[in-house]
Each structure stands twice: as C-alpha cells, then as structure tokens.
Design a protein around this motif. Structure first.
Motif, PDB file in Angstrom:
ATOM      1  N   GLN A 153       1.784  -1.702  -6.923  1.00  0.00           N
ATOM      2  CA  GLN A 153       0.939  -1.254  -5.825  1.00  0.00           C
ATOM      3  C   GLN A 153       1.059  -2.156  -4.603  1.00  0.00           C
ATOM      4  O   GLN A 153       1.000  -1.692  -3.464  1.00  0.00           O
ATOM      5  CB  GLN A 153      -0.518  -1.196  -6.281  1.00  0.00           C
ATOM      6  N   ALA A 154       1.219  -3.464  -4.832  1.00  0.00           N
ATOM      7  CA  ALA A 154       1.376  -4.394  -3.717  1.00  0.00           C
ATOM      8  C   ALA A 154       2.616  -4.050  -2.902  1.00  0.00           C
ATOM      9  O   ALA A 154       2.589  -4.037  -1.661  1.00  0.00           O
ATOM     10  CB  ALA A 154       1.452  -5.829  -4.230  1.00  0.00           C
ATOM     11  N   TYR A 155       3.732  -3.751  -3.580  1.00  0.00           N
ATOM     12  CA  TYR A 155       4.954  -3.399  -2.866  1.00  0.00           C
ATOM     13  C   TYR A 155       4.840  -2.031  -2.195  1.00  0.00           C
ATOM     14  O   TYR A 155       5.368  -1.828  -1.093  1.00  0.00           O
ATOM     15  CB  TYR A 155       6.153  -3.462  -3.809  1.00  0.00           C
ATOM     16  N   ARG A 156       4.161  -1.086  -2.843  1.00  0.00           N
ATOM     17  CA  ARG A 156       3.977   0.222  -2.200  1.00  0.00           C
ATOM     18  C   ARG A 156       3.116   0.098  -0.954  1.00  0.00           C
ATOM     19  O   ARG A 156       3.396   0.711   0.084  1.00  0.00           O
ATOM     20  CB  ARG A 156       3.349   1.194  -3.195  1.00  0.00           C
ATOM     21  N   ALA A 157       2.048  -0.700  -1.061  1.00  0.00           N
ATOM     22  CA  ALA A 157       1.182  -0.891   0.102  1.00  0.00           C
ATOM     23  C   ALA A 157       1.939  -1.558   1.245  1.00  0.00           C
ATOM     24  O   ALA A 157       1.785  -1.180   2.409  1.00  0.00           O
ATOM     25  CB  ALA A 157      -0.042  -1.729  -0.299  1.00  0.00           C
ATOM     26  N   ALA A 158       2.762  -2.545   0.911  1.00  0.00           N
ATOM     27  CA  ALA A 158       3.534  -3.222   1.953  1.00  0.00           C
ATOM     28  C   ALA A 158       4.529  -2.275   2.612  1.00  0.00           C
ATOM     29  O   ALA A 158       4.755  -2.325   3.827  1.00  0.00           O
ATOM     30  CB  ALA A 158       4.281  -4.414   1.348  1.00  0.00           C
ATOM     31  N   MET A 159       5.115  -1.397   1.835  1.00  0.00           N
ATOM     32  CA  MET A 159       6.124  -0.484   2.369  1.00  0.00           C
ATOM     33  C   MET A 159       5.503   0.562   3.284  1.00  0.00           C
ATOM     34  O   MET A 159       6.112   0.965   4.283  1.00  0.00           O
ATOM     35  CB  MET A 159       6.857   0.195   1.219  1.00  0.00           C
ATOM     36  N   LEU A 160       4.291   1.003   2.968  1.00  0.00           N
ATOM     37  CA  LEU A 160       3.677   2.089   3.720  1.00  0.00           C
ATOM     38  C   LEU A 160       2.684   1.611   4.771  1.00  0.00           C
ATOM     39  O   LEU A 160       2.220   2.421   5.570  1.00  0.00           O
ATOM     40  CB  LEU A 160       2.965   3.035   2.749  1.00  0.00           C
ATOM     41  N   ALA A 161       2.358   0.327   4.783  1.00  0.00           N
ATOM     42  CA  ALA A 161       1.353  -0.174   5.735  1.00  0.00           C
ATOM     43  C   ALA A 161       1.768   0.145   7.159  1.00  0.00           C
ATOM     44  O   ALA A 161       2.865  -0.184   7.594  1.00  0.00           O
ATOM     45  CB  ALA A 161       1.173  -1.674   5.557  1.00  0.00           C
ATOM     46  N   GLY A 162       0.872   0.813   7.891  1.00  0.00           N
ATOM     47  CA  GLY A 162       1.126   1.132   9.288  1.00  0.00           C
ATOM     48  C   GLY A 162       1.888   2.406   9.526  1.00  0.00           C
ATOM     49  O   GLY A 162       2.119   2.785  10.683  1.00  0.00           O
ATOM     50  N   ALA A 163       2.315   3.111   8.454  1.00  0.00           N
ATOM     51  CA  ALA A 163       3.044   4.361   8.653  1.00  0.00           C
ATOM     52  C   ALA A 163       2.139   5.386   9.322  1.00  0.00           C
ATOM     53  O   ALA A 163       0.915   5.330   9.242  1.00  0.00           O
ATOM     54  CB  ALA A 163       3.555   4.885   7.310  1.00  0.00           C
ATOM     55  N   SER A 164       2.751   6.353   9.992  1.00  0.00           N
ATOM     56  CA  SER A 164       1.997   7.271  10.841  1.00  0.00           C
ATOM     57  C   SER A 164       1.419   8.459  10.096  1.00  0.00           C
ATOM     58  O   SER A 164       0.642   9.208  10.673  1.00  0.00           O
ATOM     59  CB  SER A 164       2.914   7.777  11.962  1.00  0.00           C
ATOM     60  N   ASN A 165       1.791   8.664   8.842  1.00  0.00           N
ATOM     61  CA  ASN A 165       1.379   9.887   8.159  1.00  0.00           C
ATOM     62  C   ASN A 165       0.585   9.581   6.891  1.00  0.00           C
ATOM     63  O   ASN A 165       0.839  10.141   5.838  1.00  0.00           O
ATOM     64  CB  ASN A 165       2.598  10.746   7.833  1.00  0.00           C
ATOM     65  N   LEU A 166      -0.378   8.681   7.007  1.00  0.00           N
ATOM     66  CA  LEU A 166      -1.196   8.298   5.861  1.00  0.00           C
ATOM     67  C   LEU A 166      -2.611   8.829   6.037  1.00  0.00           C
ATOM     68  O   LEU A 166      -3.159   8.845   7.134  1.00  0.00           O
ATOM     69  CB  LEU A 166      -1.230   6.781   5.703  1.00  0.00           C
ATOM     70  N   SER A 167      -3.193   9.229   4.910  1.00  0.00           N
ATOM     71  CA  SER A 167      -4.580   9.695   4.926  1.00  0.00           C
ATOM     72  C   SER A 167      -5.531   8.505   4.918  1.00  0.00           C
ATOM     73  O   SER A 167      -5.119   7.345   4.736  1.00  0.00           O
ATOM     74  CB  SER A 167      -4.841  10.564   3.700  1.00  0.00           C
ATOM     75  N   GLY A 168      -6.822   8.818   5.053  1.00  0.00           N
ATOM     76  CA  GLY A 168      -7.815   7.755   4.976  1.00  0.00           C
ATOM     77  C   GLY A 168      -7.835   7.095   3.617  1.00  0.00           C
ATOM     78  O   GLY A 168      -8.051   5.884   3.506  1.00  0.00           O
ATOM     79  N   ARG A 171       9.924  -3.533  -0.531  1.00  0.00           N
ATOM     80  CA  ARG A 171      10.785  -2.958  -1.564  1.00  0.00           C
ATOM     81  C   ARG A 171      10.196  -1.618  -2.007  1.00  0.00           C
ATOM     82  O   ARG A 171       8.978  -1.471  -2.075  1.00  0.00           O
ATOM     83  CB  ARG A 171      10.882  -3.888  -2.785  1.00  0.00           C
ATOM     84  N   TRP A 172      11.088  -0.680  -2.301  1.00  0.00           N
ATOM     85  CA  TRP A 172      10.632   0.556  -2.932  1.00  0.00           C
ATOM     86  C   TRP A 172      10.322   0.220  -4.382  1.00  0.00           C
ATOM     87  O   TRP A 172      11.163  -0.337  -5.090  1.00  0.00           O
ATOM     88  CB  TRP A 172      11.705   1.636  -2.837  1.00  0.00           C
ATOM     89  N   ALA A 173       9.099   0.541  -4.820  1.00  0.00           N
ATOM     90  CA  ALA A 173       8.610   0.074  -6.119  1.00  0.00           C
ATOM     91  C   ALA A 173       8.468   1.220  -7.101  1.00  0.00           C
ATOM     92  O   ALA A 173       8.067   2.336  -6.740  1.00  0.00           O
ATOM     93  CB  ALA A 173       7.268  -0.643  -5.951  1.00  0.00           C
ATOM     94  N   MET A 174       8.768   0.923  -8.348  1.00  0.00           N
ATOM     95  CA  MET A 174       8.690   1.924  -9.421  1.00  0.00           C
ATOM     96  C   MET A 174       8.314   1.213 -10.713  1.00  0.00           C
ATOM     97  O   MET A 174       8.820   0.126 -11.003  1.00  0.00           O
ATOM     98  CB  MET A 174      10.040   2.625  -9.586  1.00  0.00           C
ATOM     99  N   ARG A 175       7.415   1.829 -11.465  1.00  0.00           N
ATOM    100  CA  ARG A 175       7.046   1.303 -12.788  1.00  0.00           C
ATOM    101  C   ARG A 175       7.459   2.312 -13.849  1.00  0.00           C
ATOM    102  O   ARG A 175       7.143   3.499 -13.759  1.00  0.00           O
ATOM    103  CB  ARG A 175       5.536   1.050 -12.866  1.00  0.00           C
ATOM    104  N   VAL A 176       8.174   1.832 -14.866  1.00  0.00           N
ATOM    105  CA  VAL A 176       8.633   2.676 -15.970  1.00  0.00           C
ATOM    106  C   VAL A 176       7.941   2.216 -17.242  1.00  0.00           C
ATOM    107  O   VAL A 176       8.051   1.042 -17.621  1.00  0.00           O
ATOM    108  CB  VAL A 176      10.163   2.596 -16.131  1.00  0.00           C
ATOM    109  N   ASP A 177       7.221   3.122 -17.875  1.00  0.00           N
ATOM    110  CA  ASP A 177       6.628   2.856 -19.185  1.00  0.00           C
ATOM    111  C   ASP A 177       7.743   3.032 -20.215  1.00  0.00           C
ATOM    112  O   ASP A 177       8.207   4.149 -20.461  1.00  0.00           O
ATOM    113  CB  ASP A 177       5.479   3.828 -19.441  1.00  0.00           C
ATOM    114  N   LEU A 178       8.180   1.943 -20.821  1.00  0.00           N
ATOM    115  CA  LEU A 178       9.329   2.009 -21.719  1.00  0.00           C
ATOM    116  C   LEU A 178       9.043   2.819 -22.973  1.00  0.00           C
ATOM    117  O   LEU A 178       9.955   3.428 -23.546  1.00  0.00           O
ATOM    118  CB  LEU A 178       9.782   0.600 -22.091  1.00  0.00           C
TER     119      LEU A 178
END
Length: 946
Positions: free
Chosen positions: A312-327, A352-359
């Motif tokens: 979530q930290a990496y996803r938040a960093a990647m999308l922070a400030g983007a123009s098409n985000l909801s509240g 970084r683009w982040a992904m979690r895989v449940d093995l």
C-alpha cells in the motif's frame, strides 16, 4: 518535460548523478557506495574530457577529479536562499579538505559540484556566478597573510592542501535537466523518480516503446482499485457479523528485525523501504550483495499485515497527486502518509508498481502446472481487477523492463507439498534471474515462517532477515494502538485495558504472551472482557475463543439460541473444520484450502450424528440452522468469497486442529502427535496440542508430553531420527511457549532434552540465534534455570569436537544477546562458563566408515531394498569425501537417500550405518538436516491423523 528532481531524495539523486556522469565521461568514473566516502561521491583519475558546448572548445582535465553531490529536499521561494544553502554545504566540504586533521587524502585536482538546485544565470549577481565567486574568494583568503596571528601555520597548512585544486565546475538543476533530455537512456532508467505527478498520463514520454494501448488502462485501473480493495485487514473481535475490516495503515507497526545473521538489528518497514530507495537497475545500482529479501517470522508475527502495508505504501506513492483519484483514494494516501510519519518514515520517493501474491493461492490455482510462470499469474490477477480486457504476460514483462516493481510473495510456508514447493521456488528463482538479465529494477520480498524454511533460495539474490519478538514496551504501544482503533471514543475502556496491559508487561510470567502482534491483540480483547490471563499460548488463544463465543451467544440475534443450547456442537464443528483445512492444505493443489457449502453441511451432519441427534430426521431443522449460522459467520468461521468457508487467521485454524488432535484416549493422542512432530506444517498445531495437554492439572498428561519429546526420535528411521533428531528443538519450543513454567519437574526434563542441540553441528546463523535466545531467556528466568543451562553448556564444551564448536558459537552469540532489553544477569553469566577442570577431554571419535560399510554389507536386505541402501551409502561416502562437483554430489545424495528412506527396511539399515559416523562428520549431518530431510518432513501426514 521538467523533471521533479526533489522527488528523488538524496539517495536517488546521487544515483542519478552517477548515471549521468558515467554516460558523459565513461566507465572511468568510479561510483562510491554507502558509507564513509572521504568526500568522494564519485571520482575519476586520468584524462577527463569535457564535451564542448555550442560556441566553445573542448576542455581536458588531467589528474584526480572528485564529484560531490548535494541534494535539497525542498526548493525555497527565493532562488538566493537555495544558493546560500548550496554554498554552505560546499564550504563545509572545502573546510574538510583543507583541514589536515580530517584525513581527506588526496585533495582533488578538480572538483565538480552536482546539485538539484537551479542556479540563476544573471551575470555577476545570479546564483551561478555567486557560487563560483564564493569558491574563488575562499581560496584567495587562504593565500592572504595579512590577518595572520603568529606564523600563520594553520592557514599555510590549509593553503598547501587546497593549492592542488586547480579547477571546478557546477552541474546545477538546470544542467541536470538538460543532461536528462540529452541522455534518454538515463531518463528511462529512473521512471520511478522522475515522472510527473500524474504518472500514467506521462508514460508515453518516459517509457518510449511501451505498448500503452495494451497495458496503460489496465494498470491504471489495477493501481487505483487495489489501493482501496487490498488495503484492509480483519482482526477485530472475530465473530463480528458485519465482517468489517480496517485500513492496514491504521494498525500497522514497524516490527523489530534481525539482519545479517544477527549482526545488526533494525525495523522491517524502514529496512525494506530503505532498500527500495537504494535499489535501481542492476547496471546502475551502487548497492552490493543480494538484491531481494526473505522475511521470516513466527506465527502471528504480522508478516501478512506488513506485506499489505508495504504494498500500500508503494501504491500510495505511485498515485499521490494523480488527477483522477476519488476522495476515498485521497483518504487512503493521506492515511498512509500519516502512518509512515508515525513510524519515522515517509512515502517512497522511488515509486514502484506494487503487487502482492498470496503464494498459497498461486499454488492452489497453478501449483501443479509446469508452464505457469509468476508473470503469467500476475497478468491474470491484473486482468481480473480491470474491466478493460486481458493484460498479456508479454506486455507485463515489457512493463517490468521499463518501470520499477515491488513484488511481495507472501506465505511460502503455506506451500507444503514438496513437489509443488520445489516448483514454486524454481518459478521465484526464474523470475529474479530473468529480471536481472533483462536489467529490470525489480525488488522482491518473500515471507515465510522460519520453521521448515531450509531451501536458502538463490543466496546471491536473496538475503534473509528475521522478525524478532516484540519487546514489552513495543507490545504496550501496539496494544494501545489497536485498542484505540477498536474501541474508538470509549476512553474509559481504552485506559482500563492499557493499564492492565502495562501490568502484564511487568509480569515475568506473562511477558511471553506479548511477543507477537496477534498475541497482543488477543490479550487486549481478553482484558477488555475481564478475562484472566494464563501464562501460555494455548490458554491465551483458547480464552480468546471462549470470550468471542460468549459475546456472540449474548447478542440479541437470530443465532443466539443455537449458541446457547448447542455450544459444544459449535465448538466441535470448529475443531473439525480446523483439522480438515489444516490437513487439506498439505496437498499440492490445496495450499489455500477452504470448505464448500456442501462440505460444511457434511461436517455439521457428522458432529450432530455423533452427539446422538438425528440430522437427517427429527433434527434436520437444527442442522439447517447451524449451517445457516456458519455461512453468515459463526464465531471464527468466515466466508471466503466464492471459495467457501474457513478461518481468517491461520493460527486460529491451527488452534482448532490441535483441539481435534487431542480429543480421544491419551494413547491415541500421543500417537497422533508422534506422527505429526516432524512436519513444519503441523508444528504450530503440535505446540498448541501440547499446550492443551498442559492446560489441565493432569499429571499423567504432562508426563506423556515430556516422554513423547524425549523418545520422539526412537524408531524414526524413515527420517533418520537418531542421526538428525528433532526432539531437542521440540523441547525448546515447548519451553519457550511457557506451558511447563508451573511444573518444574517437567520443565527441567524438557530443558535437559533441549540442551542436546548443543551436541550436534550448529544450524544456520538466524536459526542458531533463535535457539540461543530461547536458552538465554530460560537461563535468565531463575537460578535453577541458569544452573541447568550452564551445565548443558559445560557438557558441550567438554564433549565431542562438534559439540565444542557449537558451544563456543553459542557463547559468542551472548555478546549480541546481552544488548537486548530482556537480557538478565543470570543469562549474561553464561559467557563465563568454562569446561569442568576435572573432566578428561574425550578422545576423538574413531573413523566409523569401516563399521558403516560392514553394517551395509552384513544387512539381511535383498532385491530393491539392497539396491536402494547400497546406492544411498555410495552417495553418502562420495559426498563426505568430496573431490567432485559439490552441487552434483548433493543432488545425487538427495535423490538416493530419499529413495532409501521410503523403504522401511532400507531406512533401518541406513540409520544403523550412519550412527557409526555422525560423531566425526558434522558437515554430513548438517547437510542431511538442512538439505535432504526437509522434504521428508514435509510429507503429508494429515490422513494418518484422522
């Protein structure tokens, strides 16, 4: 584009500066890594050629050139303030080179200052000329003797040093922007740092030939959807009918971690994020050593929560400030920023683009398939979270070559089938080696429990770190956090629970219940329910079940009458489900096992039938009501989407499986425990089961557990029990669990058995550290306990050469353990132990290979059994003698030994033969323990336990 150089931070900017210098001047530029660098971020020795700017001739510097990198986090509103900041840092560097006492040698002939600060170009008064003038005036002042006091020796010494500095240049922020436009290869190597605020909107300019028509819409949708959909955890009072989860950023804590085999301590979130900042493409990164991480942690130690938080930290960093985000998106990003600030960190600068895989899910869906790569599986996952069509694996591979990735592979320990596990590890190794070959900026974190992890996956690629237990003050902080989140504005209840939690942290008998986040959470729920605390893990978890059950029973719902009148049947249903899921998850295609609706009905029918009800007749309505309650969440049983039903928390599944194992005659119970003892998959269940037997004042049950541990390796030839015993480690696990604390006679026998670990070769660093911690904690809990451990260490110091080495290694670890907060004087006194003066050191063990051969040759075996044991014996001899390819010898030994151990008669002969040589073959024993036998231990035993 104008690139946001402040976004990089000092680490990323220094790496960018290094890449630009290498691109401009060639491979002669030497890049300094982390640590003290003597004022050299980069340097060059020899002829350095400056390419001519328009209207200028080229220039050649001959000598020693130093590059100094200066990054400013936030630019000031006034350019002159940034210029003053930069001059202050440059002056400090000049002072350091001028001072002979600083030891910066040699002083450079030339200096290049690289900075993100844009210097204004106005002639005379602009930032560029101001900084150059300040450097010149600094040098001129050293040559000015008019203000000398005395002989001016200090000034002259400084002048003598800095007189070597002949020329300097400034690469300011404007120059860096121009160089990035000039060198697209460097620009494209730093997309995670350099993209503008709306990442996806500018991918075309950054990524060149990336097939955006296939990929960009799907990745945009995936990042935004998963930011909301995959950032939730469910840990509130299990049994809550609404099933409401909480954002992971509200409850995550930064857990302590041991790094480098015990040489260093830190915290896992900051350690992972820091590594992610330093890690670039393999051809650019200055970091040396393994790139990826394996995070090992005990049950309930927060591995999945941490993995979700980091993603979530990496996803938040990647999308922070983007123009098409909801509240809602903005709220998650803001919450993540606040959570990281609470932990002393910040959103990653290197996006970084982040992904979690449940093995376990991956193994369940594709574990038996030969041709399913992790990239193909990730492409499937991304496609499922988007309505824009399928993302092809080839497109995702192209994305990985262009854009930095953060990939979490969560729960290797839940993949237990040896064949599937081996294939999975091969897929992981393929992924990281292919990414390295393609120069991808990929950062992988894999999580597992330490028990049963012996593969040492791709050691040049992965470094293992171990989550430590919480210290009492950390446990109280976490308990305060989760209690506040759970109870909200009920400050009186929060204060009451936190006060009781602090009291428990001061109680030596209860501290062992505050080691993991899950244990702390459960303790706060018990304290909130006015429950009493027992000093062992089984009692803690079982009290939790009873409190949750009581709360559900007392609620005014349509299910409360069923819970009031049929509590025993509900409990038995939980136990059956727990055991069934635990047994199923051993098999290759069921690592993520769940019960279907029909299977839940069948188990309910069995429970009612065994209790004397008529589930197909007069009591059919009761069966329907219980199943209906279960499908709407019955205490700890929860729906799992389309997959069926199971437990949200794996430890609770293991608790219920342990209840099932310990139901019935004691002789049958101990036989089940003997069967399951070696399996890492059943280890936590096994400890819960032993805890249940100790939770009642039944002395014969306590005796049965101790005698089981003491004799567990007898008659266990199929796993070479007497050659590589498991009993000592089991004994230490039970000691550490605290269940025998109130029974000294059984406690003392368990620690005596546990101390046998010192008689064999020491395990790998972090495993040995875990063993040492158990012994230190036990020795620190009282004088009698200290004496028992001291005697065990003395025995090892005076024992075989192997035991002596292991004992010395244990004592060496004490210096590191002494720094831990809970180290007590009795434990630290162990470092002063010496062998008994009266003890005669034993003679070296005889070479037992002649007896080994005789045992094989005189065995009554024939046919296939004889062939198997002969082949295994040959492989053992070849491995012990060496001389050939170590990898080939290990592979042959593994294959042949497994084949022999599958044959009961061959296993008996081979065990008898090996007992002649183990005393003087510690490397062979370690190899058997760490490489060969884990596959034997992972064999499915669930069907044998029914």
């Amino acid at each position: 584009m104008v690139y946001n150089l402040e976004q990089l931070g000092p680490i990323g900017f220094q790496d960018l500066a290094a890449a630009l210098a290498l691109q401009t001047f060639g491979a002669g530029v030497q890049v300094m890594g982390a640590g003290r660098d003597g004022g050299r971020d980069l340097y060059f020795k020899g002829l350095l050629v400056w390419q001519p700017a328009e209207g200028q001739s080229s220039e050649v510097w001959d000598g020693y050139t130093v590059f100094q990198v200066k990054h400013k986090d936030q630019l000031a509103a006034r350019p002159q303030d940034d210029t003053s900041w930069l001059w202050g840092h440059v002056r400090k560097e000049l002072d350091a080179w001028a001072d002979p006492a600083k030891g910066r040698n040699p002083v450079p002939d030339h200096l290049v200052i690289i900075t993100n600060v844009p210097l204004t170009p106005f002639p005379g008064s602009g930032g560029h000329d101001t900084l150059n003038d300040n450097i010149q005036r600094y040098l001129d002042a050293l040559a000015d003797d008019s203000r000398d006091i005395g002989d001016g020796a200090e000034r002259k010494a400084k002048l003598a040093r800095l007189s070597r500095l002949r020329k300097w240049r400034l690469w300011d922020g404007n120059q860096i922007q121009a160089l990035l436009h000039r060198h697209p290869g460097v620009r494209q190597a730093f997309p995670g740092f350099l993209t503008a605020t709306d990442v996806f909107a500018n991918l075309a300019e950054i990524a060149g030939s990336l097939p955006l028509d296939q990929l960009e819409p799907g990745l945009r949708a995936h990042a935004r959807t998963t930011l909301i959909g995959e950032g939730t955890i469910y840990f509130d009072e299990a049994g809550s009918s609404d099933g409401k989860g909480l954002p992971v950023h509200e409850v995550a804590i930064d857990l302590p971690v041991t790094i480098g085999g015990g040489a260093e301590h830190g915290s896992v979130i900051r350690h992972v994020l820091d590594r992610g900042e330093h890690m670039l493409r393999p051809t650019l990164t200055t970091r040396r050593g393994p790139r990826h991480l394996i995070v090992a942690g005990a049950p309930g130690n927060g591995k999945t929560t941490i993995s979700k938080f980091l993603v979530q930290a990496y996803r938040a960093a990647m999308l922070a400030g983007a123009s098409n985000l909801s509240g809602e998106h903005q709220d998650v990003i803001s919450g993540m920023e606040q959570a990281l600030a609470r932990l002393g960190a910040a959103l990653p600068r290197h996006r970084r683009w982040a992904m979690r895989v449940d093995l376990a899910e991956y193994a369940h869906e594709h574990g038996t398939e030969e041709d399913t790569t992790l990239i193909r599986y990730i492409a499937e996952r991304v496609s499922k979270r988007s309505d824009l069509g399928n993302v092809m694996p080839s497109a995702l591979s192209a994305w990985m070559r262009r854009w930095p990735w953060f990939l979490v592979l969560d729960g290797l320990d839940e993949v237990t089938d040896p064949t599937v596990r081996k294939r999975l590890i091969e897929r992981v190794t393929e992924l990281v080696t292919t990414a390295e070959g393609d120069d991808c900026d990929l950062f992988v974190v894999l999580t597992t429990r330490p028990i049963g992890y012996t593969e040492n996956i791709a050691p040049t690629q992965f470094e293992r770190i171990d989550l430590d237990y919480l210290q009492p003050d950390e446990a109280v902080r976490y308990g305060t956090l989760v209690t506040t989140v759970r109870l909200g504005n009920d400050q009186d209840r929060v204060e009451k629970i936190v006060t009781q939690l602090r009291q428990a942290s001061d109680d030596e008998g209860l501290r062992n219940l505050l080691r993991t986040p899950l244990q702390v959470l459960i303790m706060t729920i018990i304290l909130g329910g006015a429950g009493s605390l027992a000093p062992d893990r089984f009692s803690l978890f079982w009290t939790y079940y009873e409190i949750v059950f009581k709360r559900e029973r007392d609620k005014q719902t349509s299910f409360n009458r069923i819970l009031q009148e049929h509590g025993l049947q509900i409990q038995q249903l939980h136990e059956r489900i727990g055991f069934e899921l635990q047994a199923r998850s051993e098999s290759g295609d069921r690592s993520n096992a769940a019960l279907t609706h029909q299977e839940l009905e069948n188990l309910t029918w069995q429970v009612l039938d065994e209790a004397g009800f008529k589930p197909s007749g007069a009591d059919a309505d009761l069966r329907v009501k219980i199943v209906t309650a279960a499908t709407r969440r019955l205490v700890l049983i929860a729906p799992r989407g389309d997959e069926g039903y199971g437990f949200d928390v794996r430890s609770l599944q293991e608790l219920m499986a342990a209840m099932h194992l310990t139901t019935g005659p004691l002789e049958r119970v101990t036989q089940r425990l003997r069967t399951a003892a070696a399996s890492p998959h059943w280890r936590n269940t096994w400890i819960f089961a032993a805890g249940r037997l100790y939770s009642t004042p039944q002395d014969h049950q306590h005796q049965a557990v101790v005698e089981l541990v003491e004799t567990i390796d007898e008659g266990a030839e199929a796993r070479l029990g007497t050659v590589v015993p498991i009993g000592p480690r089991l004994a230490l696990d039970l000691i550490d669990d605290g269940m025998a604390r109130s029974w000294p006679k059984w406690r003392d026998r368990l620690i005596t058995c546990g101390l046998r670990v010192l008689q064999g070769p020491g395990p790998a660093d972090l495993d040995f550290l875990a063993i040492a911690r158990i012994l230190v904690r036990f020795a620190g809990s009282g004088d009698t306990q200290h004496h028992l451990v001291a005697e065990g260490v003395r025995d090892a110091l005076g024992g075989t050469p192997t035991a002596q080495v292991t004992a010395v290694d244990f004592l060496t670890l004490l210096s590191a353990l002494a720094k831990e907060a809970d180290a007590l004087p009795q434990a630290l006194a162990l470092s002063k132990i010496v062998p008994r003066m009266s003890m005669n050191m034993p003679d070296p063990p005889p070479d037992g290979w002649a007896d080994f051969e005789e045992e094989i040759q005189t065995s009554p075996l024939s046919g296939d059994s004889l062939l198997k044991v002969t082949a295994a014996a040959t492989a053992i001899r070849q491995f012990s003698q060496g001389g050939g390819s170590a990898a080939d010898e290990e592979a042959v030994l593994t294959v042949e030994l497994r084949a022999a151990l599958e044959d009961d008669q061959a296993a008996q002969v081979l065990t008898a033969a090996l007992n002649h040589v183990v005393a003087h073959e510690p490397m062979l024993v370690a190899k058997l323990r760490d490489e060969v036998l884990p596959a034997v231990h992972r064999a499915s035993v669930g069907e044998l336990l029914r």
